[in-house]
Scaffold this active site. Structure first.
Site, short mmCIF file in Angstrom:
data_model
loop_
_atom_site.label_atom_id
_atom_site.label_comp_id
_atom_site.label_asym_id
_atom_site.label_seq_id
_atom_site.Cartn_x
_atom_site.Cartn_y
_atom_site.Cartn_z
N CYS A 12 0.86 -1.18 0.00
CA CYS A 12 0.00 0.00 0.00
C CYS A 12 0.90 1.24 0.00
O CYS A 12 2.12 1.14 0.16
CB CYS A 12 -0.88 0.01 1.24
N HIS A 41 5.46 -6.26 8.17
CA HIS A 41 5.26 -7.65 8.58
C HIS A 41 5.54 -8.58 7.42
O HIS A 41 4.64 -9.23 6.90
CB HIS A 41 3.83 -7.84 9.09
N HIS A 73 3.07 2.22 11.04
CA HIS A 73 2.12 2.08 12.16
C HIS A 73 2.15 3.25 13.14
O HIS A 73 1.24 3.42 13.93
CB HIS A 73 2.44 0.85 13.00
N CYS A 95 2.44 6.52 8.50
CA CYS A 95 1.55 6.75 7.35
C CYS A 95 0.64 7.96 7.66
O CYS A 95 0.11 8.07 8.76
CB CYS A 95 0.71 5.51 7.11
N GLU A 125 -0.03 -0.24 15.84
CA GLU A 125 -0.74 0.98 15.43
C GLU A 125 -1.69 1.43 16.56
O GLU A 125 -1.76 2.62 16.89
CB GLU A 125 -1.54 0.73 14.15
N THR A 161 -6.71 1.40 11.30
CA THR A 161 -6.93 1.61 9.86
C THR A 161 -7.25 0.33 9.08
O THR A 161 -7.80 0.41 7.99
CB THR A 161 -5.70 2.28 9.21
N CYS A 189 -8.65 2.79 6.47
CA CYS A 189 -7.90 3.30 5.32
C CYS A 189 -8.54 2.80 4.02
O CYS A 189 -8.95 1.64 3.93
CB CYS A 189 -6.49 2.79 5.46
N SER A 218 -1.64 -8.28 10.09
CA SER A 218 -3.07 -8.31 10.44
C SER A 218 -3.93 -8.08 9.20
O SER A 218 -4.99 -8.67 9.04
CB SER A 218 -3.39 -7.32 11.55
N ASN A 219 -3.48 -7.22 8.28
CA ASN A 219 -4.34 -7.00 7.11
C ASN A 219 -4.38 -8.23 6.21
O ASN A 219 -5.38 -8.50 5.56
CB ASN A 219 -3.97 -5.69 6.39
#
Ligand code: SF4
Length: 280
Positions: A12, A41, A73, A95, A125, A161, A189, A218-219
């Site tokens: 991203c 990560h 984060h 970010c 984060e 986010t 986000c 995590s995403n």
């Protein structure tokens, strides 16, 4: 066999920016460079950074007299002061979308609101955002946790986010029933939302869905959850080597998506492996 790669997959904006700042620093600096926690990560990228002499530290004390990169984060507010005291030069790759959440938490906390963060309390984060309101926030992961908090005060709710919109909606709906004065900031986000939607679209139409990304990301874990909702035959891998090739045998359509910390070269390796098995 047809291969579908989700449009919004891989790095991203925030992760690209953090990596760019880090590699620029490697070129320019004579001081030792550390990152505050692993920059992203993804073990493969972390190994590349190590080869360039960039290691991560867990506490500010380990980065004395050095350059310290703050990852996307972000960090709690007091760490900036501690860095100054330790002669640490900060390169801040927080970010901008995360910085916005931190600023909201700070502003509303200073105006007497109780801050609620919807997210994972262990995620850096979330720990960072909490550090912008004196570590006083309620951190909520599931809507039934609302029963355990004092809802008589005025509150401001923000999101980690990378949470899903479903999670945000379920918690904010419940909060709004109980809290008289509630300010809501949906700080999910857009990169996350687009990635999750693209993942769902592809997962609906394929026989096998491959989610690529770090096991600690995590995403990526959320993409895997979404993928499983639409395609029973979903797998999560970190690299092409982990792809069980026999799974492709009975597939006509294979979908691929990747978390925000997965570099293009790893996505391409997976695509190539499937192409070698007759994918197109
Ligand atoms: S997922 Fe969004 S908020 Fe997080 S680093 Fe990437 S662009 Fe920034």
């Amino acid at each position: 066999m047809k291969i579908y790669v989700a449009q919004n997959s891989g790095f991203c904006f925030g992760v690209k920016r953090a990596l760019r700042k880090t590699f620029e620093a490697v070129k320019q600096k004579n001081r030792k460079i550390f990152t505050y926690g692993p920059l992203i990560h993804n073990d493969q990228v972390i190994n590349k950074l190590k080869e360039s002499g960039v290691n991560s530290v867990e506490t500010i004390d380990d980065a004395k007299d050095s350059t310290l990169i703050i990852r996307s984060h972000g960090i709690p507010l007091d760490i900036y002061d501690k860095a100054k005291l330790n002669n640490i030069e900060i390169i801040d790759a927080t970010c901008p979308f995360v910085r916005r959440v931190q600023e909201i938490a700070k502003e509303y906390y200073n105006n007497g609101y109780k801050i609620v963060i919807v997210g994972n309390p262990k995620h850096p984060e979330v720990i960072g955002i909490n550090g912008w309101c004196d570590n006083t926030a309620y951190i909520i992961e599931e809507y039934n946790q609302i029963n355990k908090i004092d809802t008589t005060q005025k509150m401001c709710v923000v999101a980690q986010t990378t949470i899903t919109l479903e999670k945000w909606n379920s918690i904010v709906n419940e909060l709004s029933k109980k809290v008289k004065e509630l300010r809501e900031f949906n700080t999910i986000c857009l990169a996350t939302k687009d990635r999750q939607e693209a993942c769902a679209e592809i997962a609906k139409k394929v026989d096998l869905m491959i989610v690529i990304g770090g096991y600690h990301s995590s995403n990526t874990q959320k993409l895997f959850e979404i993928s499983k909702n639409y395609c029973n035959n979903s797998i999560h891998i970190e690299t092409a080597d982990e792809l069980p090739i026999e799974l492709l045998d009975k597939c006509e359509k294979v979908g691929i998506t990747a978390g925000a910390s997965t570099p293009d070269w790893i996505i391409n390796d997976v695509v190539k492996k499937i192409e070698n098995k007759g994918g197109d």
